[in-house]
Design a protein around this motif. Structure first.
Motif, PDB file in Angstrom:
ATOM      1  N   ALA A   1      71.955  95.963  58.770  1.00 11.39           N
ATOM      2  CA  ALA A   1      71.082  95.051  58.020  1.00 11.39           C
ATOM      3  C   ALA A   1      69.698  95.680  57.841  1.00 11.39           C
ATOM      4  CB  ALA A   1      70.977  93.710  58.750  1.00 11.39           C
ATOM      5  N   LEU A   2      69.204  96.309  58.904  1.00 11.40           N
ATOM      6  CA  LEU A   2      67.868  96.924  58.813  1.00 11.40           C
ATOM      7  C   LEU A   2      67.874  98.089  57.819  1.00 11.40           C
ATOM      8  CD1 LEU A   2      64.973  96.876  59.979  1.00 11.40           C
ATOM      9  CD2 LEU A   2      65.716  98.633  61.614  1.00 11.40           C
ATOM     10  N   TYR A   3      68.940  98.871  57.857  1.00  8.49           N
ATOM     11  CA  TYR A   3      69.062  99.998  56.918  1.00  8.49           C
ATOM     12  C   TYR A   3      69.023  99.481  55.470  1.00  8.49           C
ATOM     13  CZ  TYR A   3      71.322 103.735  54.287  1.00  8.49           C
ATOM     14  OH  TYR A   3      71.618 104.692  53.347  1.00  8.49           O
ATOM     15  N   LEU A   4      69.817  98.453  55.194  1.00  6.54           N
ATOM     16  CA  LEU A   4      69.844  97.898  53.831  1.00  6.54           C
ATOM     17  C   LEU A   4      68.487  97.299  53.468  1.00  6.54           C
ATOM     18  CD1 LEU A   4      73.366  96.202  53.931  1.00  6.54           C
ATOM     19  CD2 LEU A   4      72.771  98.357  52.831  1.00  6.54           C
TER      20      LEU A   4
ATOM     21  N   ASN B   1      62.163  97.551  46.123  1.00  3.64           N
ATOM     22  CA  ASN B   1      61.349  96.340  45.913  1.00  3.64           C
ATOM     23  C   ASN B   1      62.199  95.188  45.366  1.00  3.64           C
ATOM     24  OD1 ASN B   1      59.006  94.860  46.036  1.00  3.64           O
ATOM     25  ND2 ASN B   1      58.341  95.415  43.972  1.00  3.64           N
ATOM     26  N   HIS B   2      63.414  95.104  45.891  1.00  9.72           N
ATOM     27  CA  HIS B   2      64.323  94.056  45.409  1.00  9.72           C
ATOM     28  C   HIS B   2      65.435  93.805  46.434  1.00  9.72           C
ATOM     29  CE1 HIS B   2      66.252  91.560  42.394  1.00  9.72           C
ATOM     30  NE2 HIS B   2      67.399  92.061  42.824  1.00  9.72           N
ATOM     31  N   GLY B   3      65.730  92.517  46.665  1.00 11.22           N
ATOM     32  CA  GLY B   3      66.920  92.165  47.422  1.00 11.22           C
ATOM     33  C   GLY B   3      66.648  91.555  48.780  1.00 11.22           C
ATOM     34  N   GLU B   4      67.665  90.866  49.289  1.00 12.44           N
ATOM     35  CA  GLU B   4      67.613  90.294  50.632  1.00 12.44           C
ATOM     36  C   GLU B   4      69.009  90.320  51.244  1.00 12.44           C
ATOM     37  OE1 GLU B   4      67.044  85.994  50.832  1.00 12.44           O
ATOM     38  OE2 GLU B   4      67.392  85.878  48.684  1.00 12.44           O
ATOM     39  N   ILE B   5      69.062  90.117  52.542  1.00 10.91           N
ATOM     40  CA  ILE B   5      70.336  90.208  53.278  1.00 10.91           C
ATOM     41  C   ILE B   5      70.528  88.977  54.156  1.00 10.91           C
ATOM     42  CG2 ILE B   5      71.629  91.541  55.006  1.00 10.91           C
ATOM     43  CD1 ILE B   5      69.265  93.659  54.172  1.00 10.91           C
ATOM     44  N   VAL B   6      71.753  88.450  54.110  1.00 13.04           N
ATOM     45  CA  VAL B   6      72.147  87.422  55.072  1.00 13.04           C
ATOM     46  C   VAL B   6      73.256  88.041  55.909  1.00 13.04           C
ATOM     47  CG1 VAL B   6      73.279  85.191  55.361  1.00 13.04           C
ATOM     48  CG2 VAL B   6      71.516  85.466  53.610  1.00 13.04           C
ATOM     49  N   THR B   7      73.092  88.045  57.218  1.00 17.56           N
ATOM     50  CA  THR B   7      74.084  88.684  58.078  1.00 17.56           C
ATOM     51  C   THR B   7      74.515  87.725  59.196  1.00 17.56           C
ATOM     52  OG1 THR B   7      74.547  90.618  59.479  1.00 17.56           O
ATOM     53  CG2 THR B   7      72.239  89.901  59.379  1.00 17.56           C
TER      54      THR B   7
ATOM     55  N   ARG C   1      63.262  90.656  54.893  1.00 21.47           N
ATOM     56  CA  ARG C   1      64.385  90.565  53.945  1.00 21.47           C
ATOM     57  C   ARG C   1      65.687  90.147  54.625  1.00 21.47           C
ATOM     58  NH1 ARG C   1      63.030  92.797  48.952  1.00 21.47           N
ATOM     59  NH2 ARG C   1      61.234  94.179  49.026  1.00 21.47           N
ATOM     60  N   ILE C   2      65.681  90.043  55.956  1.00 19.23           N
ATOM     61  CA  ILE C   2      66.933  89.746  56.682  1.00 19.23           C
ATOM     62  C   ILE C   2      66.928  88.317  57.219  1.00 19.23           C
ATOM     63  CG2 ILE C   2      68.491  90.414  58.540  1.00 19.23           C
ATOM     64  CD1 ILE C   2      67.136  93.144  58.633  1.00 19.23           C
ATOM     65  N   THR C   3      68.040  87.592  56.944  1.00 24.75           N
ATOM     66  CA  THR C   3      68.278  86.296  57.589  1.00 24.75           C
ATOM     67  C   THR C   3      69.491  86.454  58.495  1.00 24.75           C
ATOM     68  OG1 THR C   3      67.505  85.129  55.620  1.00 24.75           O
ATOM     69  CG2 THR C   3      68.787  83.842  57.209  1.00 24.75           C
ATOM     70  N   TYR C   4      69.314  86.156  59.770  1.00 24.42           N
ATOM     71  CA  TYR C   4      70.425  86.229  60.723  1.00 24.42           C
ATOM     72  C   TYR C   4      71.033  84.842  60.898  1.00 24.42           C
ATOM     73  CZ  TYR C   4      68.497  90.789  62.012  1.00 24.42           C
ATOM     74  OH  TYR C   4      68.038  92.085  61.990  1.00 24.42           O
ATOM     75  N   ILE C   5      72.356  84.805  60.861  1.00 27.21           N
ATOM     76  CA  ILE C   5      73.061  83.543  61.118  1.00 27.21           C
ATOM     77  C   ILE C   5      73.996  83.760  62.306  1.00 27.21           C
ATOM     78  CG2 ILE C   5      74.706  81.857  60.215  1.00 27.21           C
ATOM     79  CD1 ILE C   5      73.631  82.346  57.437  1.00 27.21           C
TER      80      ILE C   5
END
Ligand SMILES: C[S@@+](CC[C@H](N)C(=O)[O-])C[C@H]1O[C@@H](n2cnc3c(N)ncnc32)[C@H](O)[C@@H]1O
Length: 221
Positions: free
Chosen positions: A77-80, A88-94, A107-111
């Motif tokens: 997730a951190l790499y992405l 300068n674009h995008g977010e991650i849900v992991t 940019r990271i949301t942890y679930i």
């Protein structure tokens, strides 16, 4: 003569790739190198070749949102997230059932929970609305679980984006021969009924990938 040389060269290349994959993954002094790989100090369970391919995919496809099942220590997730910083674009849900210590990044949301739990699926689907979405399946690697994930998460992948099934290399493809049916077998079952997803072999151009046959591109039709 040319055809014979080409045939032999192909055979030798295939063998060399197979051998490198097995050595890198599980043998000798390099045993477990992939488990001892870090991105900016955080453990990441990936091969550097596949990480480079992720960089190319993100640059080309620029998804608004990446859904990842299987966070582990948050390295992927951190790499992405860092790639997205550059773009300068995008977010991650992991998502993960285990709440390990993970890096914080805007940019990271942890679930925390199971990727196939209905409440979590609903939560993730809500995040996907009106976004271009790419999905990475990297949680429990049994065929049953990956098939369940494929059924649910293939729906949120938007056209011309990737659904990546990680670790299709296990159960003898070519590593971990005794694992039992896993991601590879799940992809075969899924593809039989979902022709909208095509295996993109061009993403295996570095020869060794942990995801052989696992880069699925959703068609635009
Ligand atoms: C291969 S690791 C993920 C590696 C990580 N994506 C990376 O590249 O560094 C698999 C993770 O899936 C998690 N997991 C297992 N079953 C799960 C489930 N049902 N839902 C979500 N995560 C699960 C495990 O706790 C483990 O942390």
């Amino acid at each position: 003569m040319y055809r014979l040389r080409r045939f032999l060269f192909t055979r030798v290349s295939d063998f060399a790739t197979w051998l490198f994959h097995r050595v890198f993954y599980a043998y000798g002094d390099y045993k477990g190198t992939w488990m001892n790989t870090t991105w900016m100090g955080t453990r990441i369970y990936k091969s550097p070749f596949d990480m480079w391919v992720y960089q190319e995919i993100l640059f080309e496809k620029r998804p608004d949102l990446v859904i990842e099942t299987g966070t582990a220590f948050g390295g992927s997730a951190l790499y992405l997230a860092h790639l997205m910083d550059i773009l300068n674009h995008g977010e991650i849900v992991t998502i993960d059932v285990v709440a390990n210590p993970v890096p914080v990044h805007p940019r990271i949301t942890y679930i925390n929970g199971s990727s196939t739990d209905q409440a979590i699926v609903d939560l993730v689907k809500g995040r996907c609305e009106n976004k271009s979405v790419m999905v990475i399946l990297d949680s429990e690697h049994t065929m049953r679980h990956v098939l369940d994930e494929l059924t649910v998460y293939s729906q949120v992948v938007t056209p011309n984006q990737y659904l990546i099934v990680e670790d299709t290399n296990i159960n003898g493809h070519p590593v971990h021969k005794r694992f039992g049916p896993g991601p590879w077998e799940a992809v075969q079952g899924f593809r039989a009924e979902h022709s909208q997803f095509q295996i993109d072999k061009s993403r295996e151009k570095f020869l060794m990938s942990f995801n052989p046959g696992g880069f699925l591109l959703k068609s635009t039709e």
